[in-house]
Scaffold this motif. Structure first.
Motif, PDB file in Angstrom:
ATOM      1  N   MET A  97       2.867   5.384  -6.839  1.00  0.00           N
ATOM      2  CA  MET A  97       2.097   5.056  -8.036  1.00  0.00           C
ATOM      3  C   MET A  97       2.945   5.267  -9.286  1.00  0.00           C
ATOM      4  O   MET A  97       3.730   6.204  -9.367  1.00  0.00           O
ATOM      5  CB  MET A  97       0.855   5.950  -8.117  1.00  0.00           C
ATOM      6  CG  MET A  97      -0.182   5.630  -7.068  1.00  0.00           C
ATOM      7  SD  MET A  97      -1.619   6.744  -7.053  1.00  0.00           S
ATOM      8  CE  MET A  97      -2.062   6.897  -8.754  1.00  0.00           C
ATOM      9  N   ASP A 107      -0.934   4.231 -13.339  1.00  0.00           N
ATOM     10  CA  ASP A 107      -1.870   3.807 -12.302  1.00  0.00           C
ATOM     11  C   ASP A 107      -3.001   4.819 -12.159  1.00  0.00           C
ATOM     12  O   ASP A 107      -2.786   6.024 -12.208  1.00  0.00           O
ATOM     13  CB  ASP A 107      -1.169   3.658 -10.949  1.00  0.00           C
ATOM     14  CG  ASP A 107      -0.220   2.482 -10.888  1.00  0.00           C
ATOM     15  OD1 ASP A 107      -0.307   1.589 -11.756  1.00  0.00           O
ATOM     16  OD2 ASP A 107       0.616   2.453  -9.961  1.00  0.00           O
ATOM     17  N   GLU A 153       0.796  -1.209   0.000  1.00  0.00           N
ATOM     18  CA  GLU A 153       0.000   0.000   0.000  1.00  0.00           C
ATOM     19  C   GLU A 153       0.838   1.273   0.000  1.00  0.00           C
ATOM     20  O   GLU A 153       0.355   2.320  -0.399  1.00  0.00           O
ATOM     21  CB  GLU A 153      -0.943  -0.011   1.190  1.00  0.00           C
ATOM     22  CG  GLU A 153      -2.004  -1.084   1.085  1.00  0.00           C
ATOM     23  CD  GLU A 153      -2.901  -1.124   2.303  1.00  0.00           C
ATOM     24  OE1 GLU A 153      -2.871  -0.170   3.094  1.00  0.00           O
ATOM     25  OE2 GLU A 153      -3.617  -2.119   2.456  1.00  0.00           O
ATOM     26  N   PRO A 191      -3.774   4.158  -5.984  1.00  0.00           N
ATOM     27  CA  PRO A 191      -2.740   3.401  -5.269  1.00  0.00           C
ATOM     28  C   PRO A 191      -3.124   1.931  -5.126  1.00  0.00           C
ATOM     29  O   PRO A 191      -4.305   1.584  -5.071  1.00  0.00           O
ATOM     30  CB  PRO A 191      -2.698   4.074  -3.893  1.00  0.00           C
ATOM     31  CG  PRO A 191      -3.341   5.404  -4.072  1.00  0.00           C
ATOM     32  CD  PRO A 191      -4.345   5.238  -5.173  1.00  0.00           C
TER      33      PRO A 191
END
Length: 54
Positions: free
Chosen positions: A6, A10, A2, A13
């Motif tokens: 990015m 993307d 997590e 996230p």
């Protein structure tokens, strides 16, 4: 996963609800374009995109 930054391709996230990995549309999953690291997925071959719904 997590906290990973990015990639330019993307849409959200990693780990965001309603998203998933998909094959990068620019390099088609190879991670390279013209012998160089793909700028869209940054070499991973995948991008995070929204999935289904409506």
């Amino acid at each position: 996963m997590e906290n990973e930054p990015m990639a330019p391709g993307d849409q959200a996230p990693a780990g965001t609800p309603g998203t998933g990995e998909n094959v990068c549309p620019q390099c088609e999953g190879s991670g390279e374009v013209d012998g160089k690291t793909c700028p869209t997925c940054e070499g991973s071959g995948t991008v995070i995109e929204g999935i289904g719904g409506g």
